[in-house]
Design an enzyme around this catalytic site. Sequence first.
Site, short mmCIF file in Angstrom:
data_model
loop_
_atom_site.label_atom_id
_atom_site.label_comp_id
_atom_site.label_asym_id
_atom_site.label_seq_id
_atom_site.Cartn_x
_atom_site.Cartn_y
_atom_site.Cartn_z
CD GLU A 199 8.95 -101.13 -26.46
OE1 GLU A 199 8.49 -100.99 -25.32
OE2 GLU A 199 9.67 -102.09 -26.80
CB VAL A 200 4.93 -95.10 -25.24
CG1 VAL A 200 3.75 -94.20 -24.93
CG2 VAL A 200 4.77 -96.45 -24.53
CG HIS A 235 8.60 -91.59 -23.28
ND1 HIS A 235 7.87 -91.83 -24.44
CD2 HIS A 235 9.48 -92.61 -23.17
CE1 HIS A 235 8.31 -92.96 -24.99
NE2 HIS A 235 9.29 -93.45 -24.24
CG ASP A 285 9.66 -97.41 -17.56
OD1 ASP A 285 9.90 -96.78 -18.60
OD2 ASP A 285 9.29 -98.62 -17.57
CB ILE A 286 5.13 -99.98 -15.98
CG1 ILE A 286 4.13 -100.80 -15.22
CG2 ILE A 286 5.46 -100.60 -17.33
CD1 ILE A 286 2.76 -100.83 -15.86
CG HIS A 342 13.52 -93.71 -20.89
ND1 HIS A 342 12.84 -94.85 -20.49
CD2 HIS A 342 13.17 -93.51 -22.19
CE1 HIS A 342 12.12 -95.32 -21.52
NE2 HIS A 342 12.32 -94.52 -22.56
CG ASN A 396 14.52 -94.68 -26.78
OD1 ASN A 396 15.72 -94.46 -26.86
ND2 ASN A 396 13.99 -95.44 -25.83
P1 AMP Z 1 10.21 -96.25 -25.19
O1 AMP Z 1 10.72 -97.60 -25.61
O2 AMP Z 1 11.28 -95.22 -25.11
O3 AMP Z 1 9.01 -95.83 -26.00
O4 AMP Z 1 9.76 -96.42 -23.68
C1 AMP Z 1 8.45 -96.69 -23.30
C2 AMP Z 1 8.52 -96.94 -21.81
O5 AMP Z 1 7.21 -96.82 -21.29
C3 AMP Z 1 9.03 -98.33 -21.45
O6 AMP Z 1 10.20 -98.20 -20.64
C4 AMP Z 1 7.85 -98.95 -20.68
O7 AMP Z 1 8.27 -99.75 -19.60
C5 AMP Z 1 7.10 -97.72 -20.21
N1 AMP Z 1 5.67 -97.92 -19.97
C6 AMP Z 1 4.77 -98.51 -20.78
N2 AMP Z 1 3.54 -98.47 -20.22
C7 AMP Z 1 3.68 -97.83 -19.03
C8 AMP Z 1 2.78 -97.47 -17.99
N3 AMP Z 1 1.47 -97.76 -18.03
N4 AMP Z 1 3.28 -96.81 -16.91
C9 AMP Z 1 4.59 -96.52 -16.83
N5 AMP Z 1 5.48 -96.82 -17.79
C10 AMP Z 1 5.03 -97.47 -18.87
#
Ligand code: AMP
Length: 116
Positions: A96-97, A101, A31-32, A103, A88
């Site tokens: 958010e993405v 995924h 995770d970034i 975690h 999530n």
């Molecule tokens: P969520 O809130 O569960 O959708 O988590 C999205 C996660 O993606 C967050 O923890 C971000 O830090 C992570 N994230 C977003 N962009 C990237 C990226 N380019 N590489 C790695 N992790 C990312």
Amino acid sequence: MSEDCIFCKIVAGELPSKQFHQDDLVTAFQDISEQAPLHVLIVPNQHFKDVGEMGDAQAEILGRIAQVAGQLATQEGVASNGWRLVTNVGRDGGQEVFHTHFHLLGGRPLGPLLAR
Ligand code: AMP
Ligand code: ZN
């Protein structure tokens, strides 16, 4: 491959990531914005917007995610102290993405999952 999906691009190697694992079904990368000493995202290689969109036909993928989580926890040295695997979904879930995924978190006490 979904256009404009950052996780599809990471799976395809079109965006950089620190990769922990990749096989025919799933990819794991750091995770970034790490929330713990170990914070890995484990994603299906195929695009699904969230885990609620995945069903019986994706049982093998979901099983592989759990298996890879356990393997990485051991490999990264957090298996004995414990770890967390969480996904999530949607707005209230804090997603958010919109590419499924999980975690994988470990390396510190993670506290209660649910605020009371
Ligand atoms: P969520 O809130 O569960 O959708 O988590 C999205 C996660 O993606 C967050 O923890 C971000 O830090 C992570 N994230 C977003 N962009 C990237 C990226 N380019 N590489 C790695 N992790 C990312
Ligand atoms: Zn995607």
